[in-house]
Design a protein around this motif. Structure first.
Motif, PDB file in Angstrom:
ATOM      1  N   PRO A   1       0.798  -1.239   0.000  1.00 30.13           N
ATOM      2  CA  PRO A   1       0.000   0.000   0.000  1.00 30.13           C
ATOM      3  C   PRO A   1       0.822   1.276   0.000  1.00 30.13           C
ATOM      4  CG  PRO A   1      -0.821  -1.564   1.639  1.00 30.13           C
ATOM      5  CD  PRO A   1       0.500  -2.070   1.169  1.00 30.13           C
ATOM      6  N   TYR A   2       2.143   1.171   0.260  1.00 28.19           N
ATOM      7  CA  TYR A   2       2.951   2.380   0.425  1.00 28.19           C
ATOM      8  C   TYR A   2       3.920   2.633  -0.728  1.00 28.19           C
ATOM      9  CZ  TYR A   2       1.321   1.330   5.126  1.00 28.19           C
ATOM     10  OH  TYR A   2       0.533   1.033   6.211  1.00 28.19           O
ATOM     11  N   VAL A   3       3.818   1.837  -1.794  1.00 32.45           N
ATOM     12  CA  VAL A   3       4.821   1.944  -2.853  1.00 32.45           C
ATOM     13  C   VAL A   3       4.755   3.280  -3.574  1.00 32.45           C
ATOM     14  CG1 VAL A   3       4.987  -0.536  -3.218  1.00 32.45           C
ATOM     15  CG2 VAL A   3       3.279   0.772  -4.480  1.00 32.45           C
ATOM     16  N   PHE A   4       3.606   3.977  -3.516  1.00 32.35           N
ATOM     17  CA  PHE A   4       3.488   5.263  -4.203  1.00 32.35           C
ATOM     18  C   PHE A   4       3.695   6.444  -3.256  1.00 32.35           C
ATOM     19  CE2 PHE A   4       0.851   2.352  -6.777  1.00 32.35           C
ATOM     20  CZ  PHE A   4       1.513   2.483  -7.989  1.00 32.35           C
ATOM     21  N   GLU A   5       4.172   6.145  -2.031  1.00 33.35           N
ATOM     22  CA  GLU A   5       4.467   7.222  -1.095  1.00 33.35           C
ATOM     23  C   GLU A   5       5.835   7.827  -1.424  1.00 33.35           C
ATOM     24  OE1 GLU A   5       2.511   8.419   1.051  1.00 33.35           O
ATOM     25  OE2 GLU A   5       0.930   6.893   1.216  1.00 33.35           O
ATOM     26  N   ARG A   6       5.990   9.084  -1.066  1.00 31.24           N
ATOM     27  CA  ARG A   6       7.266   9.768  -1.286  1.00 31.24           C
ATOM     28  C   ARG A   6       8.381   9.143  -0.452  1.00 31.24           C
ATOM     29  NH1 ARG A   6       4.647  15.537  -0.096  1.00 31.24           N
ATOM     30  NH2 ARG A   6       3.670  14.173   1.436  1.00 31.24           N
ATOM     31  N   PHE A   7       9.523   8.943  -1.071  1.00 35.85           N
ATOM     32  CA  PHE A   7      10.744   8.447  -0.429  1.00 35.85           C
ATOM     33  C   PHE A   7      10.585   7.035   0.137  1.00 35.85           C
ATOM     34  CE2 PHE A   7      11.129  13.091   0.002  1.00 35.85           C
ATOM     35  CZ  PHE A   7      12.298  13.281  -0.712  1.00 35.85           C
ATOM     36  N   TRP A   8       9.574   6.304  -0.371  1.00 37.06           N
ATOM     37  CA  TRP A   8       9.423   4.932   0.117  1.00 37.06           C
ATOM     38  C   TRP A   8      10.419   4.023  -0.590  1.00 37.06           C
ATOM     39  CZ3 TRP A   8       8.450   0.206  -2.112  1.00 37.06           C
ATOM     40  CH2 TRP A   8       8.160  -0.838  -1.219  1.00 37.06           C
TER      41      TRP A   8
ATOM     42  N   GLY B   1      10.166   8.552  -7.652  1.00 35.80           N
ATOM     43  CA  GLY B   1       9.716   8.206  -9.000  1.00 35.80           C
ATOM     44  C   GLY B   1       8.274   7.739  -9.062  1.00 35.80           C
ATOM     45  N   LEU B   2       7.915   6.774  -8.220  1.00 36.80           N
ATOM     46  CA  LEU B   2       6.556   6.248  -8.253  1.00 36.80           C
ATOM     47  C   LEU B   2       5.547   7.263  -7.717  1.00 36.80           C
ATOM     48  CD1 LEU B   2       7.138   2.554  -7.130  1.00 36.80           C
ATOM     49  CD2 LEU B   2       6.763   3.440  -9.441  1.00 36.80           C
ATOM     50  N   ALA B   3       5.944   8.072  -6.744  1.00 34.07           N
ATOM     51  CA  ALA B   3       5.046   9.116  -6.240  1.00 34.07           C
ATOM     52  C   ALA B   3       4.740  10.130  -7.335  1.00 34.07           C
ATOM     53  CB  ALA B   3       5.670   9.806  -5.026  1.00 34.07           C
ATOM     54  N   ILE B   4       5.747  10.507  -8.102  1.00 33.28           N
ATOM     55  CA  ILE B   4       5.541  11.432  -9.220  1.00 33.28           C
ATOM     56  C   ILE B   4       4.670  10.779 -10.289  1.00 33.28           C
ATOM     57  CG2 ILE B   4       6.722  12.601 -11.121  1.00 33.28           C
ATOM     58  CD1 ILE B   4       9.046  13.107  -9.204  1.00 33.28           C
ATOM     59  N   ALA B   5       4.927   9.499 -10.579  1.00 35.70           N
ATOM     60  CA  ALA B   5       4.114   8.791 -11.577  1.00 35.70           C
ATOM     61  C   ALA B   5       2.642   8.793 -11.176  1.00 35.70           C
ATOM     62  CB  ALA B   5       4.623   7.360 -11.732  1.00 35.70           C
ATOM     63  N   LYS B   6       2.369   8.550  -9.925  1.00 35.80           N
ATOM     64  CA  LYS B   6       0.979   8.532  -9.456  1.00 35.80           C
ATOM     65  C   LYS B   6       0.316   9.891  -9.657  1.00 35.80           C
ATOM     66  CE  LYS B   6      -1.758   7.569  -5.266  1.00 35.80           C
ATOM     67  NZ  LYS B   6      -2.401   8.887  -5.131  1.00 35.80           N
ATOM     68  N   GLN B   7       0.993  10.953  -9.283  1.00 34.08           N
ATOM     69  CA  GLN B   7       0.401  12.282  -9.416  1.00 34.08           C
ATOM     70  C   GLN B   7       0.199  12.661 -10.884  1.00 34.08           C
ATOM     71  OE1 GLN B   7      -0.813  14.102  -6.988  1.00 34.08           O
ATOM     72  NE2 GLN B   7      -0.187  12.584  -5.456  1.00 34.08           N
ATOM     73  N   PHE B   8       1.150  12.317 -11.743  1.00 34.56           N
ATOM     74  CA  PHE B   8       1.014  12.647 -13.167  1.00 34.56           C
ATOM     75  C   PHE B   8      -0.143  11.888 -13.808  1.00 34.56           C
ATOM     76  CE2 PHE B   8       5.628  14.186 -14.109  1.00 34.56           C
ATOM     77  CZ  PHE B   8       5.435  15.210 -13.201  1.00 34.56           C
TER      78      PHE B   8
END
Length: 457
Positions: free
Chosen positions: A397-404, A420-427
């Motif tokens: 559940p936390y893979v899209f959190e910042r700095f995870w 990277g994944l946090a930015i991907a989620k927001q985009f």
């Protein structure tokens, strides 16, 4: 009603409950008393009519014997019809009115004007030798009830009032228990929210039921859990940002200090190392800026109608050299026909590059990565599957959190910055799509996202 705003909720509920009970009891009493009185008057009228029918033959006999109504009052003092001798019902002429053939009142009380049709419908005719000589009209109404009947009616009203008071008392007791069950959890919520406002994020309230208050307690607990988690993430994010910024800054500062101290010569290799760290620092600051803009909904998108296959092919050309260096096989499956989406090509390419870079980072040498795009009528699903170690279910559940990072022991060189994944989620969400991850330990992970299709040719 402004004065009610400063009254405690418990007192407001008690006042409302009391007023509702009082109004209900008053209305119930009035309706029951009116219905009882009306029915009693109706029953009294029917009884009077029956008695009038018994009395009519005696009056006819009296008129036949005397030829007039003079002294007729005494007839009821000598006998009661159907009951033998003795005084009847108190003053009988309070119950009846005797009208002669012209409609004039001989004895008793009757309406001032009454028609022949009305006499025939409400009165008992007195017939002597086939001639209507008078009518005996039963009277109705409270004023014509006997003292005993009025006493009985008063006792009935008292019983109705007593029953209403007992019912109101029982309602107040039950209402008090009900209000207590409502107010107790609300007070717990109030106390917990006050402590929460003071910064105590450990507050939880017990869930005592499945009603609205129970749902409110569950929502409060979920809210506090999210606040607690957000606070932990905020603190962790600040620590991670400080760490990520400190590393390149330390390298740059150390190299420059060594040059100033004469330890290093400003050779092209040393300057290139400093430049590389400055680029990393600039990229990290840029990522943080893009992420903050996306989360605030202020990310600027240059949308245009684009074939998603072209974006995928351009991204592959960027990532392929890195995959080849690790002997990772990339398998790509794309639709045969164009799939047009309205996107910002650079942002979506960055999403793909971030996901592929993440897959490349966790895929061992001689591993495999599969990239596919599938048309689902109104959406296109792009997925990237690797043959890495997978992600633990508790971390998914936390893979899209910042700095995870799945493994906190990894350095930035092997584990990335965690943005990277946090930015991907927001985009992706800024384009009206959604992103998700699936993983099985020991079998790899799949990261996928969807985009709305404008036209599929």
């Amino acid at each position: 009603m402004k004065f009610l705003r400063n009254i405690p909720l418990a007192l407001k509920l008690w006042l409302v409950f009391f007023v509702v009970i009082a109004i209900g009891m008053g209305i119930s009493y009035l309706l029951a008393e009116r219905a009882t009185t009306q029915q009693f008057i109706v029953l009294s009228g029917r009884r009077n009519l029956e008695q009038a029918q018994l009395l009519a033959p005696l009056l006819a006999e009296y008129y036949a014997q005397h030829g007039s109504w003079e002294g007729v009052q005494s007839i009821l003092e000598r006998e009661r019809p159907g009951r033998g001798k003795g005084p009847p019902w108190g003053d009988p002429w309070q119950r009846f009115a005797l009208l002669d053939s012209g409609g004039r009142v001989v004895i008793g009380q009757a309406p001032a004007e009454i028609s022949r049709e009305a006499l025939d419908s409400v009165g008992v005719p007195i017939v002597v030798n086939g001639v209507h000589v008078a009518w005996l009209v039963p009277t109705t109404g409270m004023e014509h009830l006997s003292r005993g009947e009025q006493e009985f009616l008063r006792s009935t009203r008292g019983a109705i009032l007593l029953a209403g008071v007992i019912a109101a008392g029982a309602a107040l007791v039950l209402g008090g228990l009900f209000l207590r069950n409502i107010l107790a959890p609300l007070r717990q919520l109030e106390n917990a929210s006050q402590r929460l406002a003071q910064g105590d994020l450990s507050q939880r309230v017990p869930v005592t039921g499945r009603d609205e208050i129970g749902h409110l307690a569950e929502s409060f607990n979920r809210m506090v859990e999210r606040l607690e988690r957000s606070e932990k993430l905020r603190r962790q994010m600040i620590a991670d940002i400080a760490h990520e910024l400190r590393t390149p800054l330390t390298v740059i500062q150390g190299n420059l200090q060594a040059i100033l101290d004469g330890v290093y010569e400003p050779t092209p290799n040393v300057i290139a190392s400093i430049h590389e760290e400055s680029l990393l620092l600039a990229r990290l600051v840029g990522d943080l800026r893009d992420l903050s803009l996306a989360e605030a909904g202020e990310l600027r998108l240059e949308k245009q109608l684009t074939d998603i296959r072209d974006v995928i092919r351009q991204t592959i050309t960027v990532i392929e050299p890195r995959l080849a260096s690790k002997r990772i096989v990339l398998t790509v499956t794309l639709p045969d026909e164009p799939v047009l989406v309205e996107i910002d090509p650079q942002r979506i390419q960055q999403v793909l590059l971030n996901i592929l870079s993440n897959a490349e980072r966790y895929t061992p040498e001689d591993g495999q990565i599969t990239l596919s795009a599938v048309n689902f009528n109104t959406e296109v699903h792009i997925s990237v599957t690797d043959s890495g170690p997978g992600i633990a279910p508790e971390d998914l559940p936390y893979v899209f959190e910042r700095f995870w990072r799945g493994d906190r022991s990894r350095s930035r060189a092997t584990g990335g910055t965690g943005l990277g994944l946090a930015i991907a989620k927001q985009f992706v969400e800024a384009h009206g799509g959604r992103i998700w991850a699936e993983s099985t330990l020991g079998k790899g992970s799949t990261f996928a996202f969807s985009l709305p299709i404008c036209y599929a040719g």
